[in-house]
Design a protein around this motif. Structure first.
Motif, PDB file in Angstrom:
ATOM      1  N   VAL A 273     -35.895  34.404  -9.222  1.00  0.00           N
ATOM      2  CA  VAL A 273     -36.836  34.344 -10.349  1.00  0.00           C
ATOM      3  C   VAL A 273     -37.975  33.392  -9.985  1.00  0.00           C
ATOM      4  O   VAL A 273     -37.735  32.235  -9.639  1.00  0.00           O
ATOM      5  CB  VAL A 273     -36.128  33.876 -11.636  1.00  0.00           C
ATOM      6  CG1 VAL A 273     -37.127  33.744 -12.776  1.00  0.00           C
ATOM      7  CG2 VAL A 273     -35.017  34.862 -12.017  1.00  0.00           C
ATOM      8  N   LEU A 274     -39.183  33.888 -10.074  1.00  0.00           N
ATOM      9  CA  LEU A 274     -40.342  33.059  -9.738  1.00  0.00           C
ATOM     10  C   LEU A 274     -40.508  31.924 -10.737  1.00  0.00           C
ATOM     11  O   LEU A 274     -40.278  32.103 -11.936  1.00  0.00           O
ATOM     12  CB  LEU A 274     -41.617  33.901  -9.727  1.00  0.00           C
ATOM     13  CG  LEU A 274     -41.719  34.990  -8.662  1.00  0.00           C
ATOM     14  CD1 LEU A 274     -43.018  35.773  -8.841  1.00  0.00           C
ATOM     15  CD2 LEU A 274     -41.658  34.398  -7.257  1.00  0.00           C
ATOM     16  N   PRO A 275     -40.941  30.746 -10.268  1.00  0.00           N
ATOM     17  CA  PRO A 275     -41.173  29.625 -11.185  1.00  0.00           C
ATOM     18  C   PRO A 275     -42.441  29.846 -11.993  1.00  0.00           C
ATOM     19  O   PRO A 275     -43.304  30.646 -11.615  1.00  0.00           O
ATOM     20  CB  PRO A 275     -41.322  28.432 -10.237  1.00  0.00           C
ATOM     21  CG  PRO A 275     -41.893  29.039  -8.984  1.00  0.00           C
ATOM     22  CD  PRO A 275     -41.243  30.397  -8.866  1.00  0.00           C
ATOM     23  N   ASP A 276     -42.551  29.128 -13.084  1.00  0.00           N
ATOM     24  CA  ASP A 276     -43.751  29.227 -13.905  1.00  0.00           C
ATOM     25  C   ASP A 276     -44.917  28.456 -13.296  1.00  0.00           C
ATOM     26  O   ASP A 276     -46.079  28.773 -13.547  1.00  0.00           O
ATOM     27  CB  ASP A 276     -43.472  28.699 -15.319  1.00  0.00           C
ATOM     28  CG  ASP A 276     -42.475  29.569 -16.074  1.00  0.00           C
ATOM     29  OD1 ASP A 276     -42.461  30.789 -15.829  1.00  0.00           O
ATOM     30  OD2 ASP A 276     -41.710  29.019 -16.878  1.00  0.00           O
ATOM     31  N   ARG A 300     -40.379  38.610  -9.687  1.00  0.00           N
ATOM     32  CA  ARG A 300     -40.877  38.434 -11.045  1.00  0.00           C
ATOM     33  C   ARG A 300     -40.406  37.111 -11.653  1.00  0.00           C
ATOM     34  O   ARG A 300     -39.394  36.554 -11.236  1.00  0.00           O
ATOM     35  CB  ARG A 300     -40.409  39.589 -11.940  1.00  0.00           C
ATOM     36  CG  ARG A 300     -40.922  40.955 -11.516  1.00  0.00           C
ATOM     37  CD  ARG A 300     -40.347  42.042 -12.405  1.00  0.00           C
ATOM     38  NE  ARG A 300     -40.946  43.361 -12.143  1.00  0.00           N
ATOM     39  CZ  ARG A 300     -40.442  44.257 -11.312  1.00  0.00           C
ATOM     40  NH1 ARG A 300     -39.313  43.995 -10.655  1.00  0.00           N
ATOM     41  NH2 ARG A 300     -41.038  45.421 -11.122  1.00  0.00           N
ATOM     42  N   SER A 301     -41.131  36.663 -12.658  1.00  0.00           N
ATOM     43  CA  SER A 301     -40.729  35.501 -13.449  1.00  0.00           C
ATOM     44  C   SER A 301     -39.769  35.948 -14.551  1.00  0.00           C
ATOM     45  O   SER A 301     -39.619  37.147 -14.823  1.00  0.00           O
ATOM     46  CB  SER A 301     -41.956  34.847 -14.078  1.00  0.00           C
ATOM     47  OG  SER A 301     -42.531  35.714 -15.043  1.00  0.00           O
ATOM     48  N   SER A 302     -39.149  34.997 -15.236  1.00  0.00           N
ATOM     49  CA  SER A 302     -38.250  35.346 -16.334  1.00  0.00           C
ATOM     50  C   SER A 302     -39.004  36.060 -17.457  1.00  0.00           C
ATOM     51  O   SER A 302     -38.483  36.988 -18.087  1.00  0.00           O
ATOM     52  CB  SER A 302     -37.544  34.099 -16.868  1.00  0.00           C
ATOM     53  OG  SER A 302     -38.484  33.129 -17.303  1.00  0.00           O
ATOM     54  N   GLN A 303     -40.265  35.653 -17.698  1.00  0.00           N
ATOM     55  CA  GLN A 303     -41.056  36.318 -18.726  1.00  0.00           C
ATOM     56  C   GLN A 303     -41.341  37.773 -18.355  1.00  0.00           C
ATOM     57  O   GLN A 303     -41.350  38.663 -19.215  1.00  0.00           O
ATOM     58  CB  GLN A 303     -42.369  35.565 -18.951  1.00  0.00           C
ATOM     59  CG  GLN A 303     -42.206  34.212 -19.605  1.00  0.00           C
ATOM     60  CD  GLN A 303     -41.954  33.101 -18.584  1.00  0.00           C
ATOM     61  OE1 GLN A 303     -41.723  33.373 -17.409  1.00  0.00           O
ATOM     62  NE2 GLN A 303     -42.011  31.855 -19.044  1.00  0.00           N
ATOM     63  N   GLU A 304     -41.567  38.009 -17.081  1.00  0.00           N
ATOM     64  CA  GLU A 304     -41.824  39.383 -16.634  1.00  0.00           C
ATOM     65  C   GLU A 304     -40.572  40.238 -16.737  1.00  0.00           C
ATOM     66  O   GLU A 304     -40.645  41.427 -17.087  1.00  0.00           O
ATOM     67  CB  GLU A 304     -42.388  39.366 -15.221  1.00  0.00           C
ATOM     68  CG  GLU A 304     -43.810  38.827 -15.163  1.00  0.00           C
ATOM     69  CD  GLU A 304     -44.297  38.539 -13.762  1.00  0.00           C
ATOM     70  OE1 GLU A 304     -45.506  38.696 -13.508  1.00  0.00           O
ATOM     71  OE2 GLU A 304     -43.475  38.136 -12.896  1.00  0.00           O
TER      72      GLU A 304
END
Length: 334
Positions: A273-276, A300-304
Motif C-alpha cells: 500500500v502506497l504511503p500518503d 495504490r494507496s488505501s484511499q485508492e
C-alpha cells in the motif's frame, strides 16, 4: 541528510552493484564457495567463467560485503553472501536471477519508452507477463521462487495477525502454487481452502498442496477470474493480484468476487500500500516495475483501494501492516 548529488550517484552505482549481484547468482558463486575459500582461478573453473573478468566482479562483490579475501587471490563467503546459496533458508538466488531475466531486464531498461508512449515496452515485445512465463519454464520456476521468497515475511504475519473465521472456507484467487493458502490452513486447522488459478498453474498447485498434506482440506479449481470465481466461500484472498490490473479490470475482478461470496463473507487484499506522504517507500519502487512490465498495472494507496471497493459494492473495513512493505486490506459487502 545526504547531499542530493550523493543520492543520484548512489542510484547510478546501484545498477553496477546489481549487475555484479546478478552475475554471482547466475554463476552460482555462493554455491561454489559453500565449502570454504577458493582461489579465483579455481572458482572460474567451477563456474565455467573467464578468470580475469570474474576477478573484477569478485572485487565489486567484496566491496559490497558479500565476499571477503582469503589467502592469496582467494575468496570466501560472508554471512550476507551466504543468502545467495541455493540451499540457504529463504535463499535469494532465484529472486536475483528473476529480476535479471531477459524480459525483466528489458522492461526496466526501456522504461523511458513506456513513459513516452503510455504502453509497456515489455508487453509490446514479450506479451503479457504470464504468457511470457508460460512459454519459458525456467523463467516461470524462477518467478515462482521469487514470489515465494518475497512473500515469506508477510505470509507468516498474515497467519499470525489476522483473525480468520475458524470454520471458514477461503478461496485463494490466482493463488499460484498455494504457498500462502497452505500457511493459512496450517495455522487454522478447521478451515478449508480452494486454490483457484489458470489451468496451466493448477497441476503444480495440486502437487504442492498434496506434498504439504493438505489435499483433503483443499480443492484446486481451474478458471479465469474475469469470467467468475468459485461461489459460496466465506473468505476470498487476492494476494498480489489487483496491482497487476488497471482500475476497470480490478473492479471487474472484485465484482465477480462480490457476486460469488457468501452474504457474510469478506475479501482480503494482500498488496503493498502506497504511503500518503512523499517519503521513500518500497511501493514506489515496485510501482516502477509494474509500470514497466504491465499495461495498466499500478500500486495504490488505501484511499485508492477504498474507491475500487466502492465501485464493486464493497467497503474497506481494515488495513493491517504485515511487514516487508505489505499490508492486508479487508473489505466486506457494503
Amino acid at each position: 541528510m545526504p547531499h542530493s548529488d550523493d543520492l543520484l550517484w548512489d542510484a547510478v552505482s546501484g545498477l553496477s552493484r546489481f549487475a555484479a549481484l546478478l552475475t554471482m547468482a547466475e554463476l552460482g558463486v555462493a554455491d561454489h564457495l559453500a565449502d570454504g575459500p577458493v582461489t579465483t582461478e579455481e572458482l572460474a573453473e567451477r563456474c565455467q567463467a573467464h578468470a580475469p573478468a570474474l576477478r573484477r566482479v569478485l572485487r565489486e562483490l567484496t566491496s559490497m560485503g558479500l565476499l571477503r579475501p582469503a589467502g592469496t587471490d582467494g575468496h570466501e563467503l560472508t554471512e550476507r553472501g551466504s543468502a545467495l546459496r541455493s540451499d540457504a533458508p529463504h535463499s535469494l538466488r532465484s529472486s536475483i536471477r528473476m529480476l535479471g531475466e531477459e524480459g525483466f531486464w528489458y522492461a526496466m531498461g526501456n522504461l523511458p519508452e513506456t513513459v513516452r508512449t503510455g504502453k509497456s515496452a515489455f508487453a509490446a515485445r514479450f506479451g503479457h507477463l504470464y504468457e511470457h512465463l508460460a512459454a519459458r519454464p525456467e523463467a516461470s520456476r524462477l518467478f515462482d521462487d521469487y514470489m515465494r521468497a518475497r512473500a515469506v515475511t508477510f505470509t507468516e504475519n498474515l497467519a499470525k495477525r489476522y483473525d480468520f473465521p475458524q470454520t471458514a472456507t477461503m478461496v485463494d484467487v490466482a493463488g499460484g502454487k498455494g504457498h500462502i493458502l497452505a500457511t493459512v490452513l496450517r495455522a487454522n486447522p478447521d478451515m478449508r481452502g480452494v486454490l483457484f488459478d489458470l489451468d496451466h498453474v493448477t497441476e503444480g498447485a495440486r502437487e504442492y498442496l498434496t506434498g504439504e498434506g493438505l489435499a483433503d482440506r483443499c480443492d484446486v479449481v481451474a478458471g479465469d477470474f474475469f469470467a467468475g470465481v468459485p461461489a459460496g466461500a466465506d473468505v476470498y484472498l487476492l494476494a498480489s493480484v489487483l496491482h497487476n490490473w488497471g482500475d476497470d479490470d480490478a473492479v471487474g475482478i472484485l465484482r465477480n468476487v462480490r457476486r460469488a461470496m457468501a452474504p457474510s463473507g469478506r475479501v482480503l487484499i494482500l498488496e503493498v500500500v502506497l504511503p500518503d506522504g512523499t517519503e521513500p517507500h518500497l511501493g514506489n519502487d515496485l510501482d516502477m516495475r509494474m509500470l514497466a512490465i504491465f499495461d495498466g498495472a499500478v500500486e495504490r494507496s488505501s484511499q485508492e483501494y477504498a474507491a475500487l471497493f466502492g465501485r464493486a459494492d464493497l467497503k474497506l473495513t481494515d488495513v493491517i501492516e504485515l511487514g516487508a512493505g505489505a499490508s492486508l486490506i479487508e473489505a466486506v459487502p457494503s
